[in-house]
Design a protein around this motif. Structure first.
Motif, PDB file in Angstrom:
ATOM      1  N   GLU A  76      16.838  38.448  -1.819  1.00 16.58           N
ATOM      2  CA  GLU A  76      15.453  38.882  -1.933  1.00 16.58           C
ATOM      3  C   GLU A  76      14.849  38.916  -0.538  1.00 16.58           C
ATOM      4  O   GLU A  76      14.894  37.931   0.203  1.00 16.58           O
ATOM      5  CB  GLU A  76      14.653  37.921  -2.818  1.00 16.58           C
ATOM      6  CG  GLU A  76      13.181  38.326  -2.910  1.00 16.58           C
ATOM      7  CD  GLU A  76      12.331  37.384  -3.759  1.00 16.58           C
ATOM      8  OE1 GLU A  76      12.910  36.577  -4.509  1.00 16.58           O
ATOM      9  OE2 GLU A  76      11.094  37.477  -3.643  1.00 16.58           O
ATOM     10  N   LEU A  77      14.292  40.062  -0.204  1.00 15.41           N
ATOM     11  CA  LEU A  77      13.600  40.181   1.076  1.00 15.41           C
ATOM     12  C   LEU A  77      12.266  39.455   0.929  1.00 15.41           C
ATOM     13  O   LEU A  77      11.380  39.921   0.218  1.00 15.41           O
ATOM     14  CB  LEU A  77      13.369  41.653   1.418  1.00 15.41           C
ATOM     15  CG  LEU A  77      12.626  41.856   2.732  1.00 15.41           C
ATOM     16  CD1 LEU A  77      13.564  41.683   3.905  1.00 15.41           C
ATOM     17  CD2 LEU A  77      11.966  43.213   2.778  1.00 15.41           C
TER      18      LEU A  77
ATOM     19  N   GLU B 118      13.284  37.625   6.660  1.00 13.39           N
ATOM     20  CA  GLU B 118      13.729  36.432   5.948  1.00 13.39           C
ATOM     21  C   GLU B 118      14.286  36.874   4.605  1.00 13.39           C
ATOM     22  O   GLU B 118      13.648  37.664   3.903  1.00 13.39           O
ATOM     23  CB  GLU B 118      12.569  35.461   5.723  1.00 13.39           C
ATOM     24  CG  GLU B 118      12.224  34.683   6.969  1.00 13.39           C
ATOM     25  CD  GLU B 118      11.064  33.727   6.752  1.00 13.39           C
ATOM     26  OE1 GLU B 118      10.645  33.123   7.746  1.00 13.39           O
ATOM     27  OE2 GLU B 118      10.579  33.623   5.604  1.00 13.39           O
ATOM     28  N   ILE B 119      15.460  36.363   4.283  1.00 16.34           N
ATOM     29  CA  ILE B 119      16.110  36.766   3.043  1.00 16.34           C
ATOM     30  C   ILE B 119      16.447  35.519   2.245  1.00 16.34           C
ATOM     31  O   ILE B 119      17.048  34.578   2.763  1.00 16.34           O
ATOM     32  CB  ILE B 119      17.372  37.599   3.343  1.00 16.34           C
ATOM     33  CG1 ILE B 119      16.942  38.934   3.982  1.00 16.34           C
ATOM     34  CG2 ILE B 119      18.181  37.834   2.073  1.00 16.34           C
ATOM     35  CD1 ILE B 119      18.069  39.752   4.520  1.00 16.34           C
ATOM     36  N   GLU B 120      16.022  35.531   0.965  1.00 19.26           N
ATOM     37  CA  GLU B 120      16.319  34.381   0.107  1.00 19.26           C
ATOM     38  C   GLU B 120      17.564  34.676  -0.720  1.00 19.26           C
ATOM     39  O   GLU B 120      17.671  35.726  -1.352  1.00 19.26           O
ATOM     40  CB  GLU B 120      15.135  34.086  -0.829  1.00 19.26           C
ATOM     41  CG  GLU B 120      15.410  32.877  -1.727  1.00 19.26           C
ATOM     42  CD  GLU B 120      14.231  32.481  -2.629  1.00 19.26           C
ATOM     43  OE1 GLU B 120      13.135  33.031  -2.444  1.00 19.26           O
ATOM     44  OE2 GLU B 120      14.452  31.650  -3.520  1.00 19.26           O
TER      45      GLU B 120
ATOM     46  N   ASN C 169      17.137  32.426   4.564  1.00 21.66           N
ATOM     47  CA  ASN C 169      17.669  32.420   5.915  1.00 21.66           C
ATOM     48  C   ASN C 169      17.011  33.529   6.722  1.00 21.66           C
ATOM     49  O   ASN C 169      16.617  34.561   6.176  1.00 21.66           O
ATOM     50  CB  ASN C 169      19.180  32.631   5.882  1.00 21.66           C
ATOM     51  CG  ASN C 169      19.830  32.336   7.218  1.00 21.66           C
ATOM     52  OD1 ASN C 169      19.475  31.380   7.893  1.00 21.66           O
ATOM     53  ND2 ASN C 169      20.767  33.170   7.601  1.00 21.66           N
ATOM     54  N   VAL C 170      16.916  33.286   8.008  1.00 22.01           N
ATOM     55  CA  VAL C 170      16.416  34.332   8.889  1.00 22.01           C
ATOM     56  C   VAL C 170      17.545  35.324   9.149  1.00 22.01           C
ATOM     57  O   VAL C 170      18.675  34.930   9.408  1.00 22.01           O
ATOM     58  CB  VAL C 170      15.924  33.715  10.211  1.00 22.01           C
ATOM     59  CG1 VAL C 170      15.588  34.814  11.197  1.00 22.01           C
ATOM     60  CG2 VAL C 170      14.718  32.839   9.960  1.00 22.01           C
TER      61      VAL C 170
ATOM     62  N   THR D 235       8.788  43.763   0.736  1.00 15.17           N
ATOM     63  CA  THR D 235       8.746  42.316   0.539  1.00 15.17           C
ATOM     64  C   THR D 235       8.765  42.015  -0.959  1.00 15.17           C
ATOM     65  O   THR D 235       8.045  42.654  -1.727  1.00 15.17           O
ATOM     66  CB  THR D 235       7.461  41.750   1.159  1.00 15.17           C
ATOM     67  OG1 THR D 235       7.429  42.169   2.511  1.00 15.17           O
ATOM     68  CG2 THR D 235       7.447  40.240   1.110  1.00 15.17           C
ATOM     69  N   GLY D 236       9.619  41.067  -1.351  1.00 13.77           N
ATOM     70  CA  GLY D 236       9.705  40.700  -2.763  1.00 13.77           C
ATOM     71  C   GLY D 236      10.798  41.442  -3.511  1.00 13.77           C
ATOM     72  O   GLY D 236      11.116  41.103  -4.641  1.00 13.77           O
ATOM     73  N   GLU D 237      11.388  42.459  -2.866  1.00 11.11           N
ATOM     74  CA  GLU D 237      12.429  43.232  -3.534  1.00 11.11           C
ATOM     75  C   GLU D 237      13.749  42.464  -3.518  1.00 11.11           C
ATOM     76  O   GLU D 237      14.130  41.883  -2.510  1.00 11.11           O
ATOM     77  CB  GLU D 237      12.615  44.563  -2.793  1.00 11.11           C
ATOM     78  CG  GLU D 237      12.578  45.768  -3.693  1.00 11.11           C
ATOM     79  CD  GLU D 237      12.700  47.079  -2.915  1.00 11.11           C
ATOM     80  OE1 GLU D 237      13.422  47.938  -3.415  1.00 11.11           O
ATOM     81  OE2 GLU D 237      12.100  47.220  -1.830  1.00 11.11           O
ATOM     82  N   VAL D 238      14.453  42.502  -4.654  1.00 13.55           N
ATOM     83  CA  VAL D 238      15.784  41.906  -4.744  1.00 13.55           C
ATOM     84  C   VAL D 238      16.792  43.045  -4.673  1.00 13.55           C
ATOM     85  O   VAL D 238      16.754  43.968  -5.467  1.00 13.55           O
ATOM     86  CB  VAL D 238      15.959  41.128  -6.065  1.00 13.55           C
ATOM     87  CG1 VAL D 238      17.375  40.575  -6.170  1.00 13.55           C
ATOM     88  CG2 VAL D 238      14.942  40.001  -6.153  1.00 13.55           C
ATOM     89  N   LEU D 239      17.679  42.971  -3.674  1.00 13.81           N
ATOM     90  CA  LEU D 239      18.586  44.094  -3.431  1.00 13.81           C
ATOM     91  C   LEU D 239      20.033  43.621  -3.333  1.00 13.81           C
ATOM     92  O   LEU D 239      20.304  42.523  -2.852  1.00 13.81           O
ATOM     93  CB  LEU D 239      18.196  44.789  -2.121  1.00 13.81           C
ATOM     94  CG  LEU D 239      16.831  45.474  -2.136  1.00 13.81           C
ATOM     95  CD1 LEU D 239      16.356  45.760  -0.730  1.00 13.81           C
ATOM     96  CD2 LEU D 239      16.893  46.756  -2.960  1.00 13.81           C
TER      97      LEU D 239
END
Lengths: 370, 334
Positions: free
Chosen positions: A21-22, A41-43, A49-50, A66-70
């Protein structure tokens, strides 16, 4: 001129990652970024993590929101020089999206976890890489597993085999720990090294795994050791963290406990907390964790002092510590003797190999000889 | 870890417990399927194949086919449990529970209480519930509220493969009679499920996501619908907490109340009939204990007070879905 347009895509960190997720962009459109510049930042399901830019150039378009899961490989941003028109950029993006096929689950040639018997234990390990350089063995800490090394293992596997293991009681290994003392767990580590037939191995250990690396160094014929936020180098340890980790059953109780692991508290996401809860539900895990605490940290203090052993080692020793470690104080890295090279990582807590992975990777690569 | 279906997760849970404890037995209509007769052995594994493979591993002494006589084989399971065995009996459709209800609510549920805690009844009854399977009124009902009503029974309504495995192992190890409700349209749902054995404690709700504007409490298959609704609402800037209680008895009222106190609004989603349902139960608990926190009327999303229709078009309208949940959230925010 599409050859001058380059894509920045969703990275793959560790085997378990299939999507990310961004959570934030750290650059704006129009910014010029260098390679390794922190751009987002990506979750993941493990930790946030950065993301450092893999290439340099001008950020022309931020495609992901932001908030998109890819999925891995999905288009995040486009880098191109000013000469490229906006239309060309847009065409590139639509062509990319049209052609993009997410990698199918399990269809890739990813390395898989393997098992080997050491004494009464079934030890699971993950091997990445191959080559003539001396092998590396990664040993995680209390309550963790091979995922501790998700940002390190592939980077270190340049021309060499890198093994990440699950200690007994953890990950995919068998769960029973009859004796959780550092001495007896270190025997399992050297037993594993001999069962795998590894020679001249570089041992890298984190936290409790650091103590095991020090204790197993001689018997396993290690070529060097690197320990990160290690046990065994001082008396104090944050036992509130240890007991909170064992006792916390709900997300809201575990969140403040896990936040002690990092300097930047926002890195601990809900998915990571759920993974910990799921781990602790597995048969035998709570007993194994309690056995480790009871054997090594009874009365709230570390019972094993490895400073003597460390100072007598005739191999290169590297000690890495997060300056803001809340679990084991960075002060334990002081006064370790002239055979030890110490690196302090600023703005990092107890898991610098995750929080500041690229700095830690550079230090390790230097000490194992790239 | 590998992806496993809801069906595989339940099968693996039972198999692991049968390996661990030889007192665990399985029986029900066609649970072995073909055992003792001519032709293929282990042909069925129950009508939708959940117990397939167990006969081959554990043999006909531990995996039994029963006659079509629920009162007999459920009664036998209650008796076997009272003697210390741990039977996992399959009562194909929850709709058929009526013919053996005495054995469940008036016998199994009472033993611990009437014998002053000296008797236990470690029994699991697996059963299918839910509409959407084109199986008409007598094979489609959502009857877990009826069992929740009876003290002495534990009632489990897993909403995912991961939960199904951990809750099934917990049910088999539990010393009380457990009614385990499997939604028949979810058997092929897949997700990552650990290979190791693990348990999920009863009465521990899963807070699937946390939001600020409304709390959606949903059961079983409705949890997935609630997630879809929350995703849709998120795009409009409405953020929802989604709570899956996992078990209706015991019920994790603390977590439900805490979430409602945080958001001030409640939508309960229950596939069952609306009267005397989990929807009405949760609504009343919140109204009694968190009334001051409520900023809007509680909304219930349930099936109508009518049997499940046979017509596919009507059946699709009958079951709650994400659109109806979205509308209910909007109504409580209005």
């Amino acid at each position: 001129m599409t050859k001058d347009i380059r894509a920045i895509t969703m990275p793959k960190w560790g085997l378990a990652m299939t999507e990310g997720e961004l959570t934030a962009w750290l650059v704006d459109e129009g910014a010029f970024v260098d390679e390794k510049f922190e751009i987002a930042e990506i979750e993941t399901t493990k930790i946030t993590n950065v993301f450092e830019s893999p290439i340099s150039g001008k950020v022309r378009k931020l495609v992901a929101h932001t908030g998109e899961v890819l999925p891995i490989g999905a288009l995040l941003a486009v880098i191109a020089a000013d000469e490229i028109s906006d239309d060309e950029i847009d065409n590139y993006v639509s062509k990319f999206q049209e052609d993009f096929v997410p990698e199918e689950d399990g269809a890739s040639d990813d390395p898989v976890h393997q098992k080997i018997t050491v004494g009464d234990h079934q030890i699971s390990y993950l091997k990445i890489g191959d080559g003539n350089n001396d092998p590396v063995l990664l040993i995680h800490g209390f309550g963790a597993d091979t995922v501790s090394w998700m940002f390190n293992q592939s980077v270190l596997a340049d021309g060499r085999a890198v093994y990440a293991i699950d200690l007994p009681g953890h990950g995919r290994s068998s769960k029973s720990i009859p004796d959780g003392s550092i001495a007896s767990m270190a025997k399992i580590v050297s037993g594993l090294i001999s069962a795998l037939g590894l020679k001249n191995v570089h041992l890298i250990g984190h936290s409790f795994g650091g103590a095991l690396a020090i204790a197993a160094a001689e018997e396993s014929g290690a070529k060097s050791i690197t320990v990160i936020g290690s046990c065994g180098l001082g008396k104090e340890i944050n036992t509130k963290f240890l007991q909170g980790f064992i006792d916390g059953k709900r997300g809201k109780h575990l969140k403040p406990v896990l936040e002690q692991l990092v300097f930047d508290k926002s890195l601990i996401g809900g998915d990571m907390i759920n993974e910990v809860i799921k781990f602790k539900r597995i048969d035998g895990v709570p007993a194994a964790l309690q056995a480790l605490v009871d054997s090594n940290f009874a009365n709230g203090l570390q019972s094993t002092d490895l400073r003597g052993i460390l100072s007598k080692l005739l191999i290169p020793v590297s000690v890495i510590w997060g300056a803001n470690d809340e679990i084991i104080s960075v002060s334990h890295s002081q006064g370790l003797g002239s055979n030890v090279s110490v690196s302090i990582i600023e703005n990092s807590g107890h898991i610098p190999q995750m929080e500041k992975s690229s700095e830690v990777n550079d230090i390790i690569l230097k000490s194992i000889g790239n | 870890m590998a992806k496993k279906s809801y069906r595989e997760a339940i099968n693996e849970a039972i198999a692991q417990e049968m390996r661990r404890d030889e007192n665990v037995l399985v029986w029900g209509e066609d649970n072995a399927g073909g055992a003792g007769g001519e032709g293929e052995q282990d042909a069925w594994g129950g009508v939708l194949g959940v117990t397939k493979g167990l006969l081959g591993e554990f043999g006909p002494e531990r995996v039994l086919d029963t006659p079509i006589s629920e009162s007999a084989f459920i009664g036998a399971a209650v008796g076997a449990a009272a003697t210390g065995l741990r039977p996992v009996a399959e009562l194909m459709f929850a709709d058929f529970m009526g013919v053996c209800f005495d054995q469940i609510y008036n016998q199994a549920a009472k033993f611990r209480y009437m014998f002053g805690g000296k008797a236990v009844t470690p029994l699991v009854i697996r059963t299918m519930y839910g509409a959407g399977f084109r199986a008409a009124s007598q094979h489609s009902q959502t009857l877990y509220p009826m069992f929740t009503h009876i003290p002495g029974l534990k009632v489990i309504v897993p909403s995912s493969p991961y939960d199904a495995k951990g809750l099934m192992i917990q049910a088999i190890r539990d010393d009380d009679p457990c009614i385990f409700f499997e939604n028949k349209v979810m058997y092929d749902d897949e997700e990552e499920v650990p290979d190791d054995s693990y348990t999920i404690p009863f009465g521990e709700a899963n807070v699937i996501r946390e939001g600020e504007d409304a709390t959606i409490v949903a059961f079983g298959r409705m949890v997935g619908m609630a997630r879809q609704a929350a995703d849709a609402l998120e795009k409009e800037g409405i953020s929802c907490t989604v709570v899956d209680p996992r078990t209706t008895s015991p019920l994790d009222t603390d977590t439900i109340l805490e979430c409602v106190e945080d958001t001030g609004r409640l939508v309960v989603v229950d596939e069952g009939y609306p009267r005397c349902s989990m929807a009405s139960d949760v609504s009343s608990i919140v109204a009694q204990h968190a009334f001051k926190a409520l900023k809007g009327p509680i909304q219930m999303v349930t099936a109508p007070h009518a049997p499940v229709p046979f017509s596919p078009e009507l059946e699709d309208e009958y079951v709650p879905n994400a659109d109806k949940i979205v509308a209910a959230v909007r109504a409580t925010l209005a």
